[in-house]
Structures are given as C-alpha cells and as structure tokens.
Design an enzyme around this catalytic site. Structure first.
Site, PDB file in Angstrom:
ATOM      1  N   CYS A   1       0.502  -1.411  -0.109  1.00 12.00           N
ATOM      2  CA  CYS A   1      -0.072   0.044  -0.840  1.00 12.00           C
ATOM      3  C   CYS A   1       0.613   0.972   0.041  1.00 12.00           C
ATOM      4  CB  CYS A   1      -1.516  -0.050   0.673  1.00 12.00           C
ATOM      5  SG  CYS A   1      -1.766  -1.124   0.936  1.00 12.00           S
TER       6      CYS A   1
ATOM      7  N   HIS B   1      -2.986   6.997   1.733  1.00 11.58           N
ATOM      8  CA  HIS B   1      -3.701   6.106   1.495  1.00 11.58           C
ATOM      9  C   HIS B   1      -5.153   5.656   2.003  1.00 11.58           C
ATOM     10  CE1 HIS B   1      -4.065   1.890   0.644  1.00 11.58           C
ATOM     11  NE2 HIS B   1      -3.660   1.601   1.834  1.00 11.58           N
TER      12      HIS B   1
ATOM     13  N   ASN C   1      -9.766  -0.161  -0.176  1.00 17.31           N
ATOM     14  CA  ASN C   1      -8.354  -0.105  -0.346  1.00 17.31           C
ATOM     15  C   ASN C   1      -8.087  -0.627  -2.107  1.00 17.31           C
ATOM     16  OD1 ASN C   1      -5.395  -0.174   0.090  1.00 17.31           O
ATOM     17  ND2 ASN C   1      -6.164  -1.118   2.348  1.00 17.31           N
TER      18      ASN C   1
END
Ligand code: UT7
Length: 329
Positions: A123, A256, A286
């Site tokens: 990520c 993020h 996500n």
C-alpha cells in the site's frame, strides 16, 4: 553559469475503476451464501467503506493500468513515445515476470526502449514509486515518466475471511511526471521495517509449477492499525521538514485510503482541517498502491487541486513500509 535545479513536475493524471461496483450489501449477501456473516453497518462503522470495484474475470492489473495511463497521457497532452520511464507500483502483477510495467509499455505501443520496472511496497507502493521516479528525473537520467499504481486485490482475497475481504477493491491511478525548472515534487521520505512482515502478507509462492503456501491476503488488522497511526504522522512531518514547510502550508492531504479512522487520526495529528483531506475510501475501498493516484486524479479533475497548491501524499502498507511526498502541483 549556475545550473538550474531540475524538478519532476506533474503534467497530468488519470485513473480507472472497473465497471463492477460492489456495495457492502452486495458483499454481505454473497458472503451469507457460504455462511460468513457481515453487514453494511459494521463495514461503514469500522472502515468508512460503502462500496468497492472488482475487476472483470478477464481484466488484469496491466489492463487497469493501461486505462488509467491513457487518461493521464491525454491530460498531460504528451506524445506517449516521449515517455522514457515507466514504473508500476503493484502487489498484484499480471505475472511473476515480466513486470507489469513492461506489459504496460507494450500495450501503450511505446517503442523507444525506455526503462520499465515494477515497485513492490504494497500500500506504500505509489509513495515508493513516486520518490524513485523523482530521484531518477532529478538526476537527469530520465525526462518523462509514467508512474502508476494498479491493483487487482480481489484476486488475493479469501471470501471466507470477513476480517479482510470487505476491505479491498481494484483500480488504477497514473501520473505523468516530467523534468521541469518549475517546482514539482519538493521532498520525499521512505521507510521500511521488515520485522513486521507477518502482520500483512500473502505468504504463498510458486514452486514446481504450483502455488505453495497460502496465496490469500492475511492481515492482523489491529497490529497494522496501531503501526499505521504511529508512522504516518512521523513520515508526513519528516517529508514536510525536508521541503521546509509546516503542516499548515499543506493545501491537500492525500493519504493512502485504507480506513477513514486512520486517515482522520493522521489529519488531526497534523492539525489540518478535515476538509483539506481527499477521501475516496468510501467508494473505492482500499485499492492498495492505486489508492493515492486514484484520489489525486479525482481531486484534480473535480477542480479541488489547483496549479501551485501543495499536496502531501502518504502511505503505509505491508513490508512493513511507509512513505510520504510533498508535491507542488
Ligand atoms: O492498506 C494497508 C493498511 N491496512 C490498514 O490500514 C488496515 C488497518 N486495520 C483496520 O483498518 C482495522 O483493524 C479493521 C477494519 C481491519 C478491523 O477493525 P477493528 O476495529 O480493529 O475490528 P476488530 O478486528 O477488533 O474486530 C472487532 C469485531 C470482532 O468480533 P469480536 O471478537 O469483538 O466478537 C471481529 O470478529 O468485529 C468482528 N469482525 C466483523 N464483524 C462483521 C471482523 N470483521 C468483521 C466483518 N463483519 N467484516
């Protein structure tokens, strides 16, 4: 004569989400079919996620990357043949090799033999890719780069594990960065701590023509949550200090997009008004390395982010990895 500083400047952005939008209720119904219980209420309360997009069975990560890249190239108004560096941040590549970046170069029909490689920092992948590309442009080694975050996390989700499968989605975001005398990326900071590899991982590998080990995503959510909250503020401040800026000079925070609770916590710690944070987690879930460039493109296209403004991006993910960049847009 004094040499002028070279910056890498954002010329254009693009993004792509697969057509299949899956709401929390859709997912809850699907999971209920095999006895796994979840609810829209739980997912929204714990994460802020309402929906995510899943790639079609025949869509690969490089397909998503291609769609986002074409939009970025159009926005930047450049000849694709001028792109001499392609970096794709992904943890869900099409193949073990060649890299998704090489596949993307071919799909874009770029024939100039520029460099192409993938960055694997989960990520934090886009933060890692952007900082790497910035260094390669500043050094004079490359002039025009395509930086992509693209993921098909739906392929590594265990739909029997409700603690992870409700969190992730698929998508891609792309940025064209070019050498410029005008300020662009001002500073970056990257970090990793491999001693936490086991709290967020896909611990499988290919061996003897088959997958050995577990090829599904595993996450200790609470451990990741605690580490994320701790490192994100630190790395954001570090990147800002390198850029000689204070948090109140940030126009837009693009974290993020993993969990609205983590994002809000970082924004508050930086004493930034919540209105200055770009939030897409509700609609995208996500999307790992794709989440920052997806959010950046959205806020550029809807007119929130304007030329000359200061954008702080920051990410955290498996590895454990974390990073941030300060960008003069
Ligand atoms: O992208 C890389 C970075 N990743 C992240 O930043 C993720 C970080 N972690 C998180 O966002 C959160 O830890 C989660 C969203 C994953 C989980 O939220 P939480 O508040 O930490 O929940 P929890 O794990 O403590 O679980 C609370 C309860 C448990 O039940 P009991 O033990 O209290 O009875 C879970 O079994 O919620 C249960 N639960 C669920 N219930 C309904 C876990 N997942 C679900 C679910 N639906 N999908």
């Amino acid at each position: 004569m004094a040499q002028s500083t070279i910056y890498s400047r954002v010329l254009g952005t693009g993004s792509y989400l697969p057509a299949n939008r899956v709401t929390n209720q859709d997912l809850a119904d699907r999971l209920a079919e095999h006895g796994v219980e979840t609810s829209d209420e739980w997912i929204v309360a714990r994460t802020g996620i309402h929906a995510r997009h899943f790639a079609a069975p025949d869509q690969t990560t490089s397909d998503l990357a291609l769609a986002a890249s074409l939009r970025a190239i159009e926005a930047a108004d450049i000849d694709p043949q001028s792109i001499d560096l392609i970096v794709v941040a992904t943890s869900t590549p099409d193949f073990v090799f060649p890299s998704t970046a090489c596949l993307l170069q071919n799909k874009l029909q770029i024939k100039n033999n520029g460099a192409a490689f993938d960055v694997q920092a989960v990520c934090s992948g886009f933060a890692y890719a952007l900082a790497t590309v910035d260094a390669l442009i500043r050094s004079g080694q490359h002039r025009t780069a395509l930086v992509v975050g693209a993921e098909t996390f739906s392929r590594i989700l265990d739909f029997d594990d409700r603690t992870t499968c409700v969190l992730f989605g698929d998508g891609a975001g792309a940025v064209i960065l070019s050498a410029s005398e005008e300020p662009g990326v001002l500073a970056s900071a990257l970090h990793a701590d491999g001693s936490h590899a086991d709290i967020l991982c896909v611990p499988g590998h290919v061996n003897g023509g088959a997958v050995a080990g577990n090829a599904f995503l595993h996450m200790d959510g609470q451990a990741v949550f605690k580490l994320a909250v701790h490192v994100l503020e630190k790395v954001a401040v570090e990147a800002l200090e390198k850029a000689h800026l204070s948090p109140d000079q940030v126009d837009w925070l693009i974290p993020h997009q993993a969990n609205i609770r983590i994002m809000t916590s970082t924004c508050r710690k930086l004493r930034l008004p919540l209105e200055r944070m770009v939030v897409t987690v509700g609609e995208h879930g996500n999307t790992s390395a794709a989440s920052i460039p997806l959010a950046l493109d959205l806020a550029v296209r809807d007119g929130r982010i304007k030329r000359g403004q200061t954008v702080l991006i920051e990410g955290v993910g498996g590895g454990f990895t974390w990073g941030a960049s300060v960008i003069r847009y």
